[in-house]
Design a protein around this motif. Structure first.
Motif, PDB file in Angstrom:
ATOM      1  N   GLN A 112      10.667 -11.116  19.480  1.00 36.86           N
ATOM      2  CA  GLN A 112      10.520 -10.819  20.905  1.00 36.86           C
ATOM      3  C   GLN A 112      10.060  -9.386  21.128  1.00 36.86           C
ATOM      4  OE1 GLN A 112      14.448 -11.876  22.309  1.00 36.86           O
ATOM      5  NE2 GLN A 112      13.664 -13.640  23.426  1.00 36.86           N
ATOM      6  N   ARG A 125      -1.612 -14.263  25.063  1.00 34.61           N
ATOM      7  CA  ARG A 125      -0.505 -14.913  24.371  1.00 34.61           C
ATOM      8  C   ARG A 125      -0.847 -15.298  22.923  1.00 34.61           C
ATOM      9  NH1 ARG A 125       3.920 -17.190  26.773  1.00 34.61           N
ATOM     10  NH2 ARG A 125       2.915 -17.521  28.771  1.00 34.61           N
TER      11      ARG A 125
ATOM     12  N   ARG B 271      16.412 -19.536  18.877  1.00 33.04           N
ATOM     13  CA  ARG B 271      15.180 -20.299  18.723  1.00 33.04           C
ATOM     14  C   ARG B 271      14.108 -19.757  19.656  1.00 33.04           C
ATOM     15  NH1 ARG B 271      16.671 -25.670  20.203  1.00 33.04           N
ATOM     16  NH2 ARG B 271      18.807 -24.913  20.224  1.00 33.04           N
ATOM     17  N   GLY B 272      12.883 -19.724  19.177  1.00 29.04           N
ATOM     18  CA  GLY B 272      11.747 -19.390  20.038  1.00 29.04           C
ATOM     19  C   GLY B 272      11.820 -17.990  20.601  1.00 29.04           C
ATOM     20  N   LEU B 273      11.013 -17.742  21.585  1.00 30.15           N
ATOM     21  CA  LEU B 273      10.926 -16.414  22.176  1.00 30.15           C
ATOM     22  C   LEU B 273      11.604 -16.362  23.537  1.00 30.15           C
ATOM     23  CD1 LEU B 273       7.270 -15.477  21.252  1.00 30.15           C
ATOM     24  CD2 LEU B 273       9.365 -14.603  20.249  1.00 30.15           C
ATOM     25  N   GLY B 274      12.351 -17.392  23.902  1.00 28.90           N
ATOM     26  CA  GLY B 274      13.099 -17.372  25.149  1.00 28.90           C
ATOM     27  C   GLY B 274      12.182 -17.232  26.347  1.00 28.90           C
ATOM     28  N   TRP B 275      12.532 -16.293  27.217  1.00 28.96           N
ATOM     29  CA  TRP B 275      11.767 -16.105  28.445  1.00 28.96           C
ATOM     30  C   TRP B 275      10.315 -15.731  28.186  1.00 28.96           C
ATOM     31  CZ3 TRP B 275      13.522 -18.088  32.656  1.00 28.96           C
ATOM     32  CH2 TRP B 275      14.902 -18.211  32.854  1.00 28.96           C
ATOM     33  N   PHE B 276      10.053 -15.102  27.023  1.00 28.27           N
ATOM     34  CA  PHE B 276       8.681 -14.690  26.738  1.00 28.27           C
ATOM     35  C   PHE B 276       7.756 -15.905  26.607  1.00 28.27           C
ATOM     36  CE2 PHE B 276      11.147 -11.037  25.498  1.00 28.27           C
ATOM     37  CZ  PHE B 276      10.386  -9.993  25.972  1.00 28.27           C
ATOM     38  N   ASP B 277       8.333 -17.053  26.198  1.00 26.28           N
ATOM     39  CA  ASP B 277       7.526 -18.261  26.103  1.00 26.28           C
ATOM     40  C   ASP B 277       7.250 -18.857  27.479  1.00 26.28           C
ATOM     41  OD1 ASP B 277       7.007 -18.483  23.446  1.00 26.28           O
ATOM     42  OD2 ASP B 277       8.894 -19.508  22.992  1.00 26.28           O
TER      43      ASP B 277
END
Lengths: 269, 519
Positions: A112, A125, B271-277
């Motif tokens: 992140q 992105r 998991r994943g990028l959270g809010w960034f996704d």
């Protein structure tokens, strides 16, 4: 150069490219203490530039002013010929920065954090996702990509910060103590990344107080102490016949010689 | 060695005072606060020594117990134990453990809380001045009580360190601890009016406490005054036994802790990028995603968010039948909107990421505003509508919604400007939320007051309209509040983001340097 109109044009008359970083007459005072007093530096494009100096020499202050993190009292900073403090938004796009002694947004995971840095620089992105994956692999952080940065070790934190500085493919990288707390294997990997970056036309400035590292890695070096530049040029020019470390000690002084702690000899009792 | 440690503590205190004028201010405030408490205890004890002899034991036991319990428990939940002399710093010195313990314990008395406690203990002992024998045991008991307080507090904190040292546990406990604290005031207010506590209840509590380590040392002199040697010996046994136990636990935990420092285990993977996704891949989207992540993951934001649901509860406790509950929406709107006024200060030195990047001030402002707004909007709508329905005034809904929206938007706008000009020392992520930073300057206070005043003045139109609408039960005035609140709020927000963004671009490096200078 208007002062010397008589200088004959050299065979390669093409105007030399603007240096990657040119710092002129930089001053900065904190309270009563003058941290940087009139520093001039020219970092040629495509060089691997080392900035060395004892603790408290003004390295971090100089680099902060050269990267837009600290406003100089006097002086100008030109990045590839453009005035940083006159047009910060444009010039910062060219810069990758790794400051020392600051926090990161450490409640983000490693992935992140790199994504965040990329998006702040306006990348799209797909580019950010691809580069984040590449950088995590290059820094050997893949296994910890989804761990919060606050739970990283000091060396891992340095590496993820370096990844953030690289993600937008800057033309000039300014790294303050990039190898501190980084293990030897990671340090070697990072050196390879930086060397190939310089090979492809990028410019790197590192500050360090490990002379040996600077002598092996950099092609240019500046020695600063007490807020002044004591010597600057290619590594070979600065060190002459001796090692950089010996030359540094000569320039900076402060070695304590003599008998010293005679009682510390364990065989004496 | 013991004298060395005491001298070290005094030197450290003096050097701290030399370093910053605000430390002196902090000390003066601490001393004044402590003196207030001391005067209260001492005058109470003087009065007690002239009062009915029957009262002396229960009151002395209650006051003394309160003191010891406070020493044992407060550092545990607030982790505010004075670590000027951190035992870990002595690892490399060959200090005999016994000297280290005695020295650290005595050094614990040096300092405002220690001195106040010592003097208070002394005054509890002197209550028994009429009976020489009881006076002597009173003073001895006071000394034992003081020792129990300090050694016990060291024992509990040192023994709890391996647990508390874990980031998650520490953050969760610190977050939870504030909820009862918030409730104490209103609850006392309610119960003091309704229930009267009789002297017999107090005596009952004191009788129990007198057999615990908290109360035993303070109960001994009464037993001696009554020449009840068996009771006195029993209580002395409890007090001294627990003191020995606490010292042993402290010594053991210290010995273990010195060579096994608390280890921070890694948290679970995500998991994943959270809010960034989920949010757009733009600078504004990135800042919003980062702020939303922080609202959940940074205990300081999570705490601010956790206080909001407590608001209607406090209002209800304070005024169960009246209309105070109707204020829940506007108050929550104020808290959430104004909340981002310290956002840059909360970023800490991590704010360099924004300064070093070409992100515009406006994108930075929008990101913070959108995240706080996304959290605030549903909450205030829920509160505004819910409070009107619960108090059975559905006609007040438009007025409350209009006022809450107006206050939220205006608050976000004003805060966007304030946080581009002022940063002040706040606790850094990972520090206890109770630890107020020294040097919370006058600039901080002034900026808060000016900001509140501006907020009040700018939202005055919708405040007045809302009051009139609710008083008159008028729907048309209520809808006028919505129009005015939204119109004015959106205008202020747009201006605030624009002006604050420009100011941030200009001031970014200055703010960053100020933040760096705090640490």
């Amino acid at each position: 150069m208007p002062d010397h109109p008589e200088v004959p044009p050299t065979p390669s008359a093409v105007p030399a490219p603007a240096p990657a970083l040119e710092v002129r007459g930089l001053w900065r005072r904190f309270g009563h203490k003058i941290a940087v007093s009139g520093i001039d530096l020219v970092v040629p494009a495509g060089s691997f530039y080392g900035l060395v100096g004892p603790n408290g020499a003004g390295k971090t202050t100089t680099l902060s002013m050269a990267t837009g993190l600290l406003k100089p009292d006097f002086g100008t900073v030109l990045v590839h010929g453009r005035d940083l403090w006159a047009a910060p938004a444009e010039v910062k796009q060219l810069l990758g920065v790794l400051p020392d002694g600051v926090r990161l947004f450490d409640r983000l995971t490693g992935a992140q954090l790199i994504t965040y840095a990329g998006l702040l620089h306006g990348l799209d992105r797909e580019t950010v996702a691809a580069r984040t994956a590449d950088l995590l692999r290059a820094m050997a952080l893949e296994a910890d990509a989804k761990t919060l940065v606050v739970d990283y070790s000091a060396g891992m934190t340095k590496k993820v910060a370096l990844a953030c500085a690289l993600v937008h493919a800057p033309r000039l990288l300014v790294l303050d103590e990039p190898f501190e707390a980084v293990d030897p294997v990671s340090a070697a990997n990072i050196r390879d990344i930086l060397t190939s970056y310089v090979g492809s036309g990028g410019t790197v400035i590192v500050s360090s107080h490990v002379m040996d590292l600077v002598q092996r890695m950099c092609d240019h070096v500046a020695v600063i102490a007490g807020g002044h530049v004591l010597a600057a040029g290619t590594v070979d020019e600065v060190r002459g016949d001796v090692s950089l470390e010996e030359r540094f000690v000569d320039l900076v002084g402060g070695r304590v010689t003599g008998e010293g702690l005679a009682w510390l000899r364990t065989s004496s009792d | 060695m013991v004298a060395h440690l005491l001298r070290l503590k005094l030197t450290l205190l003096a050097n701290g005072l030399k370093r910053s004028a605000w430390q002196v201010v902090g000390l003066v405030i601490g001393v004044l606060y402590g003196l207030g408490a001391l005067v209260l205890v001492v005058s109470g004890m003087i009065a007690l020594s002239f009062a009915d002899a029957e009262l002396r034991q229960p009151v002395a036991v209650l006051v003394g117990s309160l003191m010891v319990i406070a020493w044992w428990v407060v550092p545990l939940i607030s982790f505010g134990v004075d670590s000027t002399l951190d035992p870990a710093r002595f690892v490399t010195f060959a200090v005999p453990r016994r000297s280290l313990l005695v020295g650290l314990a005595l050094a614990g008395v040096v300092g405002v809380p220690g001195v106040i406690t010592a003097l208070s203990s002394l005054s509890i002992g002197i209550v028994w001045w009429r009976d020489p024998l009881a006076l002597v045991t009173g003073l001895v008991g006071a000394a034992i009580g003081l020792a129990l307080a300090i050694v016990g507090s060291r024992a509990t904190t040192t023994a709890a360190l391996p647990l508390v040292g874990r980031r998650r546990v520490r953050e969760a406990m610190a977050g939870l601890a504030i909820v009862p604290l918030l409730l104490v005031g209103p609850l006392i207010g309610r119960f003091s009016s309704g229930v009267s506590v009789g002297i017999d209840d107090l005596r009952g509590v004191a009788d129990v406490l007198a057999w615990t380590p908290f109360g035993a040392p303070w109960a001994i002199p009464a037993d001696v005054a009554g020449r009840d040697w068996g009771l006195a010996a029993g209580r002395a046994g409890v007090a001294l036994g627990v003191l020995a136990l606490a010292a042993w636990v402290w010594a053991k935990a210290l010995a273990y802790g010195l060579v096994n420092p608390p280890h921070n285990e890694a948290s679970a993977k995500r998991r994943g990028l959270g809010w960034f996704d989920r949010l757009p891949a733009t600078p504004v989207g990135a800042v919003t995603a980062r702020c939303l992540t922080y609202w959940a993951r940074d205990p300081r934001y999570a705490l601010a968010a956790a206080i909001v649901p407590v608001v209607p509860f406090i209002l209800w406790v304070l005024d169960r039948d009246g209309g105070a509950l109707l204020l829940a929406g506007p108050i929550a709107a104020f808290l959430l909107g104004w909340g981002i006024s310290a956002d840059v200060a909360y970023d800490g030195s991590a704010f360099w990421t924004h300064v070093a990047s070409p992100v515009t001030g406006r994108a930075d402002r929008w990101g913070r505003v959108l995240s706080a707004g996304a959290i605030g909007l549903p909450v205030i709508l829920l509160f505004a509508v819910g409070s009107a329905l619960v108090t059975d005034q559905p006609e007040a809904i438009p007025a409350l919604v209009g006022l809450s929206l107006g206050v939220l938007l205006t608050g976000l706008g004003v805060a966007s400007v304030v946080s581009a000009y002022v940063v002040y020392p706040v606790q850094q992520p990972g520090e206890s939320p109770f630890q107020t930073r020294q040097g919370a300057s006058t600039a901080a206070l002034t900026s808060q007051l000016v900001g509140w005043l501006a907020l009040l003045v700018i939202s005055a139109p919708e405040i007045v309209l809302a009051i009139l609408a609710v008083r008159a039960g008028s729907l048309s005035l209520g809808f006028a509040t919505v129009v005015v609140g939204l119109g004015l709020g959106i205008t202020v927000l747009l201006l605030g983001v624009r002006y604050g963004g420009r100011a941030l671009e200009r001031n970014g490096p200055v703010l960053l340097q100020r933040i760096l200078a705090f640490s």
